[in-house]
Write an enzyme that holds these catalytic residues in place. Structure first.
Site, PDB file in Angstrom:
ATOM      1  N   ARG A 187      -5.070  -2.771   3.091  1.00 45.19           N
ATOM      2  CA  ARG A 187      -4.615  -1.438   2.662  1.00 45.19           C
ATOM      3  C   ARG A 187      -4.806  -0.387   3.755  1.00 45.19           C
ATOM      4  NH1 ARG A 187      -3.193  -4.586   0.006  1.00 45.19           N
ATOM      5  NH2 ARG A 187      -3.283  -4.860  -2.225  1.00 45.19           N
ATOM      6  N   SER A 224      -4.364   0.760  -8.219  1.00 45.97           N
ATOM      7  CA  SER A 224      -5.803   0.577  -7.962  1.00 45.97           C
ATOM      8  C   SER A 224      -6.372   1.852  -7.360  1.00 45.97           C
ATOM      9  CB  SER A 224      -6.025  -0.564  -6.972  1.00 45.97           C
ATOM     10  OG  SER A 224      -5.397  -1.723  -7.448  1.00 45.97           O
ATOM     11  N   GLU A 229      -8.875   4.106  -2.736  1.00 44.01           N
ATOM     12  CA  GLU A 229      -7.691   3.620  -2.024  1.00 44.01           C
ATOM     13  C   GLU A 229      -6.643   4.741  -2.010  1.00 44.01           C
ATOM     14  OE1 GLU A 229      -6.179  -0.260  -3.352  1.00 44.01           O
ATOM     15  OE2 GLU A 229      -4.166   0.433  -2.863  1.00 44.01           O
TER      16      GLU A 229
HETATM   17  C1  LIG Z   1       1.334   1.289 -11.091  1.00 40.46           C
HETATM   18  C2  LIG Z   1       1.048   1.139  -9.620  1.00 40.46           C
HETATM   19  C3  LIG Z   1       0.915  -0.124  -9.069  1.00 40.46           C
HETATM   20  C4  LIG Z   1       0.643  -0.276  -7.708  1.00 40.46           C
HETATM   21  N1  LIG Z   1       0.531  -1.534  -7.204  1.00 40.46           N
HETATM   22  C5  LIG Z   1       0.271  -1.708  -5.893  1.00 40.46           C
HETATM   23  C6  LIG Z   1       0.172  -3.013  -5.333  1.00 40.46           C
HETATM   24  O1  LIG Z   1       0.339  -4.020  -6.016  1.00 40.46           O
HETATM   25  N2  LIG Z   1      -0.107  -3.120  -4.014  1.00 40.46           N
HETATM   26  C7  LIG Z   1      -0.270  -2.029  -3.209  1.00 40.46           C
HETATM   27  O2  LIG Z   1      -0.498  -2.202  -2.011  1.00 40.46           O
HETATM   28  N3  LIG Z   1      -0.176  -0.779  -3.707  1.00 40.46           N
HETATM   29  C8  LIG Z   1       0.084  -0.596  -5.022  1.00 40.46           C
HETATM   30  N4  LIG Z   1       0.169   0.667  -5.536  1.00 40.46           N
HETATM   31  C9  LIG Z   1      -0.119   1.824  -4.676  1.00 40.46           C
HETATM   32  C10 LIG Z   1       1.117   2.468  -4.034  1.00 40.46           C
HETATM   33  O3  LIG Z   1       2.296   2.154  -4.722  1.00 40.46           O
HETATM   34  C11 LIG Z   1       1.256   2.050  -2.582  1.00 40.46           C
HETATM   35  O4  LIG Z   1       0.127   2.435  -1.854  1.00 40.46           O
HETATM   36  C12 LIG Z   1       2.518   2.636  -1.927  1.00 40.46           C
HETATM   37  O5  LIG Z   1       2.696   2.160  -0.614  1.00 40.46           O
HETATM   38  C13 LIG Z   1       2.529   4.152  -1.867  1.00 40.46           C
HETATM   39  O6  LIG Z   1       3.858   4.486  -1.557  1.00 40.46           O
HETATM   40  P1  LIG Z   1       4.484   5.897  -1.822  1.00 40.46           P
HETATM   41  O7  LIG Z   1       5.864   5.862  -1.283  1.00 40.46           O
HETATM   42  O8  LIG Z   1       4.331   6.279  -3.230  1.00 40.46           O
HETATM   43  O9  LIG Z   1       3.583   6.766  -0.853  1.00 40.46           O
HETATM   44  P2  LIG Z   1       2.776   8.107  -1.095  1.00 40.46           P
HETATM   45  O10 LIG Z   1       1.757   7.867  -2.156  1.00 40.46           O
HETATM   46  O11 LIG Z   1       3.696   9.231  -1.291  1.00 40.46           O
HETATM   47  O12 LIG Z   1       2.070   8.255   0.319  1.00 40.46           O
HETATM   48  C14 LIG Z   1       1.130   7.310   0.749  1.00 40.46           C
HETATM   49  C15 LIG Z   1       0.755   7.611   2.198  1.00 40.46           C
HETATM   50  O13 LIG Z   1       1.845   7.322   3.046  1.00 40.46           O
HETATM   51  C16 LIG Z   1       2.179   8.467   3.826  1.00 40.46           C
HETATM   52  N5  LIG Z   1       3.636   8.461   4.005  1.00 40.46           N
HETATM   53  C17 LIG Z   1       4.568   8.365   3.033  1.00 40.46           C
HETATM   54  N6  LIG Z   1       5.800   8.334   3.569  1.00 40.46           N
HETATM   55  C18 LIG Z   1       5.641   8.443   4.914  1.00 40.46           C
HETATM   56  C19 LIG Z   1       6.540   8.497   6.021  1.00 40.46           C
HETATM   57  N7  LIG Z   1       7.856   8.417   5.875  1.00 40.46           N
HETATM   58  N8  LIG Z   1       6.014   8.629   7.259  1.00 40.46           N
HETATM   59  C20 LIG Z   1       4.681   8.700   7.443  1.00 40.46           C
HETATM   60  N9  LIG Z   1       3.784   8.656   6.442  1.00 40.46           N
HETATM   61  C21 LIG Z   1       4.262   8.527   5.189  1.00 40.46           C
HETATM   62  C22 LIG Z   1       1.678   9.636   3.030  1.00 40.46           C
HETATM   63  O14 LIG Z   1       1.464  10.768   3.863  1.00 40.46           O
HETATM   64  C23 LIG Z   1       0.404   9.071   2.453  1.00 40.46           C
HETATM   65  O15 LIG Z   1      -0.618   9.114   3.410  1.00 40.46           O
HETATM   66  C24 LIG Z   1       0.470   0.855  -6.890  1.00 40.46           C
HETATM   67  C25 LIG Z   1       0.623   2.134  -7.445  1.00 40.46           C
HETATM   68  C26 LIG Z   1       0.916   2.271  -8.789  1.00 40.46           C
HETATM   69  C27 LIG Z   1       1.097   3.639  -9.358  1.00 40.46           C
END
Ligand SMILES: Cc1cc2nc3c(=O)[nH]c(=O)nc-3n(C[C@H](O)[C@H](O)[C@H](O)COP(=O)(O)OP(=O)(O)OC[C@H]3O[C@@H](n4cnc5c(N)ncnc54)[C@H](O)[C@@H]3O)c2cc1C
Length: 337
Positions: free
Chosen positions: A163, A236, A332
């Protein structure tokens, strides 16, 4: 490009926390990015927001939110056995997974159902059921926000770990990811090392295919994780802690049922959810903030919990887990102040 002032971020974070930001800038095309530099957006307080599924806003955000909505899934190279696909940062992760399943490209089917955008996937090194982004990512393209210079980082440059990546360390808040290049297999192959997933699939299925594996993954996920369209969460909340072997030996004596995995460097990884559960938090609810009854690792917003309430709950959990196990759980989720 869409620019809105003093706008609520409730639809932009999966916790469903109702906070506002000074300015929300949604980027629809890459050729709009120069505007961000022209307006000196990155010289002010800013945050790049993807799908908001790994963020907890604890108060109104006093700054600019840049949200990528760029689209595009393009095959850039194909060999007999492999395919290289370039995907825009604003694509929904699941749309890309769906594309790969439809075209019989193997490698990311275990990652179906993660509510991410593609641009965030390397930041977090998303992972599930024995597969991580690092296993399928070739390189990342983007812009350094400090000097408006483009970059291409290959897989090794990204320093992927559990992660984590260079984007959460040395390059934290320094890069705008615009495109991710994936390298997937055209040869039928699956990763079925995760027991719960394996158990969902017949052992002797000669016709096992991507659709069946993806369905099984979704079934396992849905049995443990809330549907963010109904219950707010960020998946998580805590990382699985890694502790020295010597410390583990004492712990397992006291708690023989502890789930544990040996790491490559001789340490032991524990299941954070189990620690939270043993500490008695599974299913607990304080007003609208709670711990999901089916998975103690997931903090949920049952409706109107504020970010501060959710943060306070997470800190109570951390305190209890520390008192019981002397283990400091690390979030996380990105906690925003
Ligand atoms: C129900 C649920 C289940 C999940 N299951 C998993 C799982 O199985 N495995 C897992 O790994 N994660 C899981 N996650 C966590 C999450 O989905 C991941 O961490 C995901 O990658 C976050 O993506 P996001 O687009 O929502 O990013 P955000 O939450 O919007 O941002 C996350 C980070 O990325 C940065 N960021 C976003 N876009 C960019 C960009 N274009 N350039 C530079 N930085 C950027 C942001 O600044 C921030 O630091 C889950 C979340 C939920 C709600």
């Amino acid at each position: 490009m869409q620019i809105q002032k003093n706008v609520s971020l409730k639809p932009y974070n999966t916790f469903g926390v109702d906070v506002s930001c000074n300015q929300l800038i949604c980027v629809d095309r890459e050729d709009e990015i120069p505007y961000l530099f022209q307006e000196k957006v990155f010289d002010t307080r800013f945050f790049i927001l993807g799908g908001g599924s790994n963020v907890l806003f604890t108060q109104n955000y006093d700054g600019n939110i840049v949200h990528m909505r760029t689209k595009g899934i393009d095959i850039v190279k194909e060999t007999e056995n492999e395919v290289f696909i370039k995907v825009a940062a604003g694509e929904l992760w699941d749309d890309f997974v769906d594309f790969c399943i439809r075209h019989a490209y193997y490698g990311i089917e275990n990652l179906i159902g993660i509510p991410s955008l593609v641009g965030s996937s390397p930041v977090q090194n998303i992972g599930a059921y024995g597969v991580e982004l690092k296993d399928v990512m070739h390189s990342v393209e983007g812009i350094y926000v400090g000097n408006n210079k483009p970059f291409v980082l290959n897989n090794a440059d990204c320093e992927f770990a559990y992660r984590s990546s260079v984007f959460k360390k040395a390059l934290k808040n320094k890069c705008l990811v615009t495109q991710v290049l994936f390298r997937l297999s055209k040869i039928k192959q699956f990763t079925l090392t995760y027991k719960a997933l394996r158990d969902e699939l017949p052992y002797d299925d000669a016709d096992l295919n991507l659709q069946k594996v993806a369905q099984a993954v979704l079934k396992v996920r849905n049995s443990k994780l809330p549907d963010v369209r109904k219950i707010g969460s960020a998946g998580s909340f805590f990382k699985n802690p890694v502790i020295p072997k010597s410390r583990f030996v004492t712990l397992i004596d006291k708690y023989p049922s502890l789930i544990h995995f040996d790491t490559d460097n001789g340490e032991v990884k524990l299941a954070a959810g189990q620690l939270v559960e043993i500490a008695g938090w599974k299913g607990k609810r304080l007003n609208d903030a709670g711990v999901y009854p089916l998975q103690a690792l997931v903090i949920v917003n049952y409706g109107n919990a504020g970010g501060k309430e959710l943060l306070d709950l997470s800190m109570e959990i951390q305190k209890d887990v520390f008192e019981r196990f002397e283990i400091q759980l690390e979030p996380e989720v990105n906690i925003m102040f």
